[in-house]
Scaffold this active site. Structure first.
Site, PDB file in Angstrom:
ATOM      1  N   ASP A 160       0.935  -1.627  -0.043  1.00  0.00           N
ATOM      2  CA  ASP A 160       0.067  -0.093  -0.090  1.00  0.00           C
ATOM      3  C   ASP A 160       0.854   0.808   0.337  1.00  0.00           C
ATOM      4  O   ASP A 160       0.264   2.150   0.397  1.00  0.00           O
ATOM      5  CB  ASP A 160      -1.053   0.077   1.102  1.00  0.00           C
ATOM      6  CG  ASP A 160       0.112  -0.411   2.350  1.00  0.00           C
ATOM      7  OD1 ASP A 160       1.292   0.420   2.483  1.00  0.00           O
ATOM      8  OD2 ASP A 160      -1.212  -0.178   3.943  1.00  0.00           O
ATOM      9  N   HIS A 200       2.969   1.526   2.327  1.00  0.00           N
ATOM     10  CA  HIS A 200       3.272   1.873   3.163  1.00  0.00           C
ATOM     11  C   HIS A 200       5.346   1.980   2.939  1.00  0.00           C
ATOM     12  O   HIS A 200       6.538   1.354   2.473  1.00  0.00           O
ATOM     13  CB  HIS A 200       3.119   1.663   4.603  1.00  0.00           C
ATOM     14  CG  HIS A 200       3.618   0.139   4.977  1.00  0.00           C
ATOM     15  ND1 HIS A 200       2.707  -0.890   4.543  1.00  0.00           N
ATOM     16  CD2 HIS A 200       4.841  -0.636   4.499  1.00  0.00           C
ATOM     17  CE1 HIS A 200       3.031  -1.824   5.170  1.00  0.00           C
ATOM     18  NE2 HIS A 200       4.621  -2.016   4.765  1.00  0.00           N
ATOM     19  N   GLU A 244       1.511   3.898   6.872  1.00  0.00           N
ATOM     20  CA  GLU A 244       0.167   3.591   6.972  1.00  0.00           C
ATOM     21  C   GLU A 244       0.086   4.856   5.479  1.00  0.00           C
ATOM     22  O   GLU A 244      -0.140   5.720   6.105  1.00  0.00           O
ATOM     23  CB  GLU A 244      -0.653   2.842   7.700  1.00  0.00           C
ATOM     24  CG  GLU A 244      -0.032   1.700   7.704  1.00  0.00           C
ATOM     25  CD  GLU A 244       0.353   0.697   6.575  1.00  0.00           C
ATOM     26  OE1 GLU A 244       0.487   0.326   5.646  1.00  0.00           O
ATOM     27  OE2 GLU A 244      -0.342  -0.973   7.594  1.00  0.00           O
TER      28      GLU A 244
HETATM   29  C1  F6R Z   1       9.447  -3.444   8.121  1.00  0.00           C
HETATM   30  C2  F6R Z   1       9.327  -2.084   7.407  1.00  0.00           C
HETATM   31  C3  F6R Z   1       7.820  -2.608   6.375  1.00  0.00           C
HETATM   32  C4  F6R Z   1       8.744  -3.781   5.104  1.00  0.00           C
HETATM   33  C5  F6R Z   1       7.440  -3.340   4.032  1.00  0.00           C
HETATM   34  C6  F6R Z   1       7.882  -4.602   2.945  1.00  0.00           C
HETATM   35  O1  F6R Z   1      10.703  -3.207   9.116  1.00  0.00           O
HETATM   36  O2  F6R Z   1       9.764  -1.517   7.975  1.00  0.00           O
HETATM   37  O3  F6R Z   1       7.771  -1.117   6.142  1.00  0.00           O
HETATM   38  O4  F6R Z   1      10.084  -2.994   4.706  1.00  0.00           O
HETATM   39  O5  F6R Z   1       6.557  -3.645   5.476  1.00  0.00           O
HETATM   40  O6  F6R Z   1       7.299  -5.878   4.119  1.00  0.00           O
HETATM   41  P1  F6R Z   1       7.994  -7.113   3.116  1.00  0.00           P
HETATM   42  O7  F6R Z   1       9.773  -6.632   1.962  1.00  0.00           O
HETATM   43  O8  F6R Z   1       7.879  -8.124   3.865  1.00  0.00           O
HETATM   44  O9  F6R Z   1       7.630  -7.677   1.658  1.00  0.00           O
END
Ligand code: F6R
Length: 255
Positions: free
Chosen positions: A134, A136, A141
């Site tokens: 999304d 973030h 978010e």
């Molecule tokens: C985790 C974080 C999140 C992840 C994001 C992507 O510390 O800050 O922003 O980087 O949710 O997660 P993955 O890499 O599991 O797709």
């Protein structure tokens, strides 16, 4: 934004690891901002390899993690403390590793202290980021304030659903986190955002080519003076400027 399109996920992780190692080799007492999640697993694996092969010494490096779940003790198997220990900190010695302490009850004070600790170390030299589906970054978010600082946030049901895969069947997934804010991230001197695979296609298009909007928190990085985006061919597939980004790197001129 410097957008670098690489072959696949492993190539993205190796390039990120190379850039982190360059940063540490340039400045032994670097301050690194670290992230967790699937995207980072390959990066940390390659940093561990570099350390074992004596290419990387992190003994003077301080790290600050982006985020931690509220309601999970640091030693919980699904906490981000545990993730960092498993993937990196138990294998590579650092000077100091800081992660938001969500076992504190006074969140406002704890978050202010975390910000003060970052400032006290002279700020973050290189911030590593993954990207949510999304848009973030950290756990800022959609509709997070673009000038937010470290604070308590509620995850969207979509992010809770995505995070579920890291929890044993039937175990509740926390929906509250402590996360660095977007302004905190924007103050890092350099930002390295990584994304690969089909699930990141739309978020990458919105972040790189969409309007700057709180609906896509990562789009704030369009204002960052030194932000590199490392993505694979799949994640780049909806970028209208993809050929231009490739052209830039085929004709790279050091500025
Ligand atoms: C985790 C974080 C999140 C992840 C994001 C992507 O510390 O800050 O922003 O980087 O949710 O997660 P993955 O890499 O599991 O797709």
């Amino acid at each position: 934004m410097d957008v670098v399109i690489l072959k696949d996920g492993p190539a993205v992780c190796k390039e990120a690891s190379r850039r982190i190692a360059d940063q540490v080799n340039r400045k032994a007492d670097s301050v690194l901002g670290l992230a967790t999640g699937n995207t980072m697993v390959g990066v940390y694996k390659d940093l561990v390899r570099r350390h074992r092969e004596a290419e990387l010494d992190c003994s003077e490096v301080t790290t600050f993690n982006l985020d931690e779940y509220v309601g999970l003790a640091p030693e919980h198997p699904c906490s981000y403390h545990t993730y960092m220990n498993e993937h990196l900190f138990s294998k590579v010695p650092f000077f100091r590793n800081l992660i938001p302490d969500s076992s504190e009850t006074n969140f406002v004070q704890m978050c202010a202290d975390y910000e003060a600790q970052i400032q006290g170390c002279g700020g973050i030299d290189l911030q590593l980021l993954g990207l949510g589906r999304d848009g973030h970054i950290g756990f800022n978010e959609p509709c997070s304030s673009l000038s937010s600082r470290t604070r308590l946030k509620t995850l969207t049901p979509m992010t809770v659903g995505t995070n579920k895969r890291h929890f044993p069947e039937g175990q509740p997934v926390p929906y509250h986190v402590i996360t660095m804010g977007i302004a905190t991230i924007m103050e890092a001197r350099e930002v390295l955002l990584l994304a690969f695979g089909e699930s990141k296609v739309d978020a990458i298009a919105a972040m790189v080519e969409g309007p700057v909007s709180a609906m896509c928190p990562a789009s704030a990085l369009q204002y960052h003076p030194h932000c590199t985006v490392l993505i694979d061919e799949v994640a780049a597939s909806k970028l209208k400027m993809a050929d231009y980004f490739r052209f830039i790197h085929q004709n790279w001129l050091e500025g």
